[in-house]
Design a protein around this motif. Structure first.
Motif, PDB file in Angstrom:
ATOM      1  N   GLU A 178       0.828  -1.212   0.000  1.00 48.77           N
ATOM      2  CA  GLU A 178       0.000   0.000   0.000  1.00 48.77           C
ATOM      3  C   GLU A 178       0.862   1.261   0.000  1.00 48.77           C
ATOM      4  O   GLU A 178       0.530   2.259  -0.648  1.00 48.77           O
ATOM      5  N   ALA A 179       1.973   1.182   0.696  1.00 50.02           N
ATOM      6  CA  ALA A 179       2.891   2.332   0.701  1.00 50.02           C
ATOM      7  C   ALA A 179       3.480   2.526  -0.691  1.00 50.02           C
ATOM      8  O   ALA A 179       3.677   3.657  -1.158  1.00 50.02           O
ATOM      9  N   THR A 180       3.733   1.422  -1.387  1.00 52.01           N
ATOM     10  CA  THR A 180       4.315   1.477  -2.730  1.00 52.01           C
ATOM     11  C   THR A 180       3.367   2.129  -3.734  1.00 52.01           C
ATOM     12  O   THR A 180       3.808   2.801  -4.670  1.00 52.01           O
ATOM     13  N   ILE A 181       2.049   1.924  -3.517  1.00 52.73           N
ATOM     14  CA  ILE A 181       1.057   2.485  -4.444  1.00 52.73           C
ATOM     15  C   ILE A 181       1.235   4.002  -4.582  1.00 52.73           C
ATOM     16  O   ILE A 181       0.983   4.583  -5.633  1.00 52.73           O
ATOM     17  N   ILE A 191       8.892  -3.222  -5.426  1.00 50.07           N
ATOM     18  CA  ILE A 191       8.436  -4.615  -5.350  1.00 50.07           C
ATOM     19  C   ILE A 191       9.645  -5.547  -5.302  1.00 50.07           C
ATOM     20  O   ILE A 191       9.702  -6.486  -4.509  1.00 50.07           O
ATOM     21  N   GLU A 192      10.655  -5.221  -6.158  1.00 50.78           N
ATOM     22  CA  GLU A 192      11.824  -6.103  -6.194  1.00 50.78           C
ATOM     23  C   GLU A 192      12.680  -5.963  -4.953  1.00 50.78           C
ATOM     24  O   GLU A 192      13.071  -6.958  -4.341  1.00 50.78           O
ATOM     25  N   SER A 193      12.936  -4.730  -4.545  1.00 54.64           N
ATOM     26  CA  SER A 193      13.811  -4.575  -3.370  1.00 54.64           C
ATOM     27  C   SER A 193      13.097  -5.044  -2.099  1.00 54.64           C
ATOM     28  O   SER A 193      13.742  -5.434  -1.136  1.00 54.64           O
ATOM     29  N   GLY A 194      11.760  -5.033  -2.130  1.00 53.59           N
ATOM     30  CA  GLY A 194      11.019  -5.515  -0.945  1.00 53.59           C
ATOM     31  C   GLY A 194      10.770  -7.011  -0.994  1.00 53.59           C
ATOM     32  O   GLY A 194      10.120  -7.552  -0.101  1.00 53.59           O
ATOM     33  N   HIS A 195      11.311  -7.707  -2.004  1.00 48.77           N
ATOM     34  CA  HIS A 195      11.129  -9.164  -2.151  1.00 48.77           C
ATOM     35  C   HIS A 195       9.670  -9.575  -1.996  1.00 48.77           C
ATOM     36  O   HIS A 195       9.354 -10.556  -1.335  1.00 48.77           O
ATOM     37  N   VAL A 196       8.786  -8.802  -2.607  1.00 39.78           N
ATOM     38  CA  VAL A 196       7.354  -9.035  -2.416  1.00 39.78           C
ATOM     39  C   VAL A 196       6.937 -10.438  -2.858  1.00 39.78           C
ATOM     40  O   VAL A 196       6.271 -11.162  -2.137  1.00 39.78           O
ATOM     41  N   ASN A 197       7.395 -10.827  -4.059  1.00 45.98           N
ATOM     42  CA  ASN A 197       6.955 -12.137  -4.551  1.00 45.98           C
ATOM     43  C   ASN A 197       7.521 -13.292  -3.739  1.00 45.98           C
ATOM     44  O   ASN A 197       6.845 -14.296  -3.521  1.00 45.98           O
ATOM     45  N   GLY A 417      -2.027  -6.069 -10.431  1.00 45.55           N
ATOM     46  CA  GLY A 417      -1.813  -4.697  -9.995  1.00 45.55           C
ATOM     47  C   GLY A 417      -1.663  -4.626  -8.480  1.00 45.55           C
ATOM     48  O   GLY A 417      -2.115  -5.518  -7.762  1.00 45.55           O
ATOM     49  N   LEU A 418      -1.025  -3.550  -7.997  1.00 47.02           N
ATOM     50  CA  LEU A 418      -0.771  -3.454  -6.556  1.00 47.02           C
ATOM     51  C   LEU A 418      -2.045  -3.325  -5.746  1.00 47.02           C
ATOM     52  O   LEU A 418      -2.147  -3.859  -4.643  1.00 47.02           O
ATOM     53  N   ASP A 419      -3.023  -2.600  -6.305  1.00 48.64           N
ATOM     54  CA  ASP A 419      -4.258  -2.447  -5.528  1.00 48.64           C
ATOM     55  C   ASP A 419      -4.982  -3.781  -5.392  1.00 48.64           C
ATOM     56  O   ASP A 419      -5.530  -4.102  -4.333  1.00 48.64           O
ATOM     57  N   ILE A 420      -4.931  -4.589  -6.461  1.00 48.51           N
ATOM     58  CA  ILE A 420      -5.554  -5.915  -6.368  1.00 48.51           C
ATOM     59  C   ILE A 420      -4.783  -6.785  -5.381  1.00 48.51           C
ATOM     60  O   ILE A 420      -5.361  -7.483  -4.554  1.00 48.51           O
ATOM     61  N   ALA A 422      -3.051  -5.856  -2.800  1.00 49.69           N
ATOM     62  CA  ALA A 422      -3.359  -5.435  -1.429  1.00 49.69           C
ATOM     63  C   ALA A 422      -4.720  -5.970  -1.000  1.00 49.69           C
ATOM     64  O   ALA A 422      -4.898  -6.432   0.127  1.00 49.69           O
ATOM     65  N   GLU A 423      -5.675  -5.936  -1.939  1.00 51.71           N
ATOM     66  CA  GLU A 423      -7.018  -6.411  -1.622  1.00 51.71           C
ATOM     67  C   GLU A 423      -7.029  -7.926  -1.363  1.00 51.71           C
ATOM     68  O   GLU A 423      -7.671  -8.404  -0.424  1.00 51.71           O
ATOM     69  N   GLU A 424      -6.299  -8.691  -2.168  1.00 53.74           N
ATOM     70  CA  GLU A 424      -6.235 -10.145  -1.962  1.00 53.74           C
ATOM     71  C   GLU A 424      -5.612 -10.463  -0.599  1.00 53.74           C
ATOM     72  O   GLU A 424      -6.045 -11.369   0.102  1.00 53.74           O
ATOM     73  N   LEU A 425      -4.594  -9.681  -0.230  1.00 51.13           N
ATOM     74  CA  LEU A 425      -3.956  -9.902   1.080  1.00 51.13           C
ATOM     75  C   LEU A 425      -4.936  -9.596   2.210  1.00 51.13           C
ATOM     76  O   LEU A 425      -4.989 -10.289   3.217  1.00 51.13           O
TER      77      LEU A 425
END
Ligand SMILES: Nc1nc2c(ncn2[C@@H]2O[C@H](COP(=O)(O)OP(=O)(O)O)[C@@H](O)[C@H]2O)c(=O)[nH]1
Ligand SMILES: [Mg+2]
Length: 456
Positions: A178-181, A191-197, A417-420, A422-425
């Motif tokens: 959410e902060a990234t959005i 996304i990459e530096s935060g190792h999101v995947n 997308g990031l908003d999706i 965040a919503e799935e999480l």
């Protein structure tokens, strides 16, 4: 409509005769003070102290001498003030005590507790979460020593702890996304530096481990369901009787003797095993037998283990093939399936390698079959210790998994997308929150507690 603010009373010990019977009252400090002064006048009750007092009716006649304990909220089971009256455990005596309590509390609205209402208050007053509250009922209803231990672990919060850990991971990841959005240009870098995947994958794995543990927990709670299926006359009912060490099913040489399911519970190494003997499967024009056969196939669908019985003296007969062709399509994925060759006492050849040869008649090989069942049941013991789980929990875990899989299968930031994301999480977290009661709808709460016994 009953209110959670009413003072409540119920007999908390089991109905019937016993040395001691316990009646419990829960309410606010003022409510319990009033009732306590009517029941035990001129007596100041110290908290958590066993007072030996006379319990009298409204005319002052002695009913019984009782141990009376007063708890002050929040340090009580319900989190409210509680008065516990431990008198003798006769059904009529307990009824008189209950009625006297109701009479003493009539002015302030004292009423009989609904099933599970004491525990519901404990939940509403944050004395325990929902999974722990359910564990109270499961501990009372546990039908094996393994289930008792697992329920005790759930009650201590082992299951809830693992839910909270995953929920914290989900929340942290969501906050990051959410902060990234807010920084659309640098999205991919973030996304990459935060190792999101990678984090999504790790959380998914943790969740799947928890799901497996919960599946074991459900078996512990409900027992292992073992279905005996096969063609008519292969000896299913005879094996049922041999395993049950009792004549629970009728055995004859007439095909189609067993028409309805017969269930019997045995205990293997502390685990409850629900045996189900079924009607032999074949094509038939007889309506009653046809209904019985459909029930067999339904049992097969719901089994944890299916024992497919064949007769060792006539393998590969047309009947056997027919039975197999009807049973196999109804097996759930992942169900344990054991080939059992019965009547080896009549056979000239040994049972094939992948099958277990037995004689339900002489008992030969039955011990071996039991140890196979024990092994399968034993596989349900994890090293860290199990907790109990219910179908409701499995459903919540499956929903949480589904939401995470959307992200795990599609790289966040690229195809999702990031908003999706965040919503799935958020939705995954909500599904987990339902297990511990953070996001559980009120009507569901009502349903859960209504399955409890009165006085708990
Ligand atoms: N010789 C022998 N006969 C058996 C054995 N098991 C069952 N039977 C006989 O086979 C017939 C059918 O048995 P039953 O248990 O009713 O079969 P089901 O229809 O599969 O339930 C009965 O006459 C039994 O006595 C076995 O291990 N050896
Ligand atoms: Mg039978």
């Amino acid at each position: 409509m009953v209110s959670d603010k009413d003072p409540i009373v119920a007999r908390s010990s089991a109905p019937g005769r016993g040395g001691i019977g316990v009646v419990r009252i829960s309410g606010t400090k003022e409510q319990v003070n009033i009732i306590s002064q009517i029941l035990f006048p001129q007596k100041e009750l110290k908290p958590r102290y066993a007072h030996l007092l006379s319990f009298k009716d409204s005319d002052g006649h002695l009913i019984d001498r009782a141990i009376v304990i007063r708890y002050f909220g929040p340090a009580s089971y319900t989190g409210e003030d509680v008065l516990e009256i431990q008198a003798h455990g006769g059904p009529a005596l307990q009824q008189v005590i209950l009625e006297r309590c109701l009479q003493a509390g009539r002015e302030i609205g004292l009423r009989t507790a609904e099933p599970g209402e004491f525990t519901k208050r404990a939940f509403l007053n944050n004395r325990m979460d929902l999974a722990q509250a359910e564990a109270v009922a499961d501990l009372i209803e546990a039908n094996s020593s393994a289930a008792v231990r697992a329920a005790a672990r759930s009650l201590q919060g082992e299951f809830s702890k693992r839910i909270h850990e995953i929920n914290a991971d989900l929340l942290e990841l969501r906050a990051y996304i959410e902060a990234t959005i807010d920084f659309p240009e640098e999205e991919i870098d973030f996304i990459e530096s935060g190792h999101v995947n990678e984090r999504v994958t790790t959380i998914s794995q943790k969740l799947m481990q928890l799901q497996n543990a919960a599946m074991r927990g459900k078996v512990l709670r409900e027992g292992l369901t073992v279905v005996l299926a096969g063609a008519p006359n292969v000896g299913k009912s005879s094996l049922m009787n041999a395993l049950a060490c009792d004549d629970v099913a009728i055995v004859t040489d007439i095909a189609g003797t067993t028409r309805d399911r017969i269930t019997h519970t045995i205990h293997l190494d502390g685990l409850a095993v629900n045996l189900i003997d079924t009607a032999g499967v074949r094509h038939t024009d007889n309506e009653v037998e046809r209904i019985g056969i459909e029930r067999t196939l339904q049992s097969v669908e719901n089994a944890d283990i299916v024992l497919l019985l064949r007769s060792a003296d006539q393998t590969e007969s047309r009947e056997e093939e027919e039975a197999l062709s009807l049973i196999l399509p109804r097996l759930r994925e992942g169900v344990e399936f054991l080939n059992v060759f019965n009547k080896i006492d009549l056979a000239t050849e040994k049972a094939p390698k992948d099958a277990i040869g037995i004689s339900a008649k002489t008992g030969e090989g039955v011990e071996n079959l039991v140890s196979r069942l024990k092994t399968i049941a034993g596989e349900s013991e994890s090293e860290e210790g199990d907790f109990l789980a219910r179908a409701r929990h499995l459903d919540c875990l499956a929903r949480a998994c589904e939401h995470l899989h959307v992200l795990a299968d599609n790289a966040v930031g690229r195809t999702v997308g990031l908003d999706i994301a965040a919503e799935e999480l958020r939705l995954a977290g909500n599904a987990l929150g339902e297990i511990v009661g953070e996001t559980t709808p009120d009507n569901l709460l009502g349903m859960i507690f209504s399955k409890f016994c009165i006085g708990k």
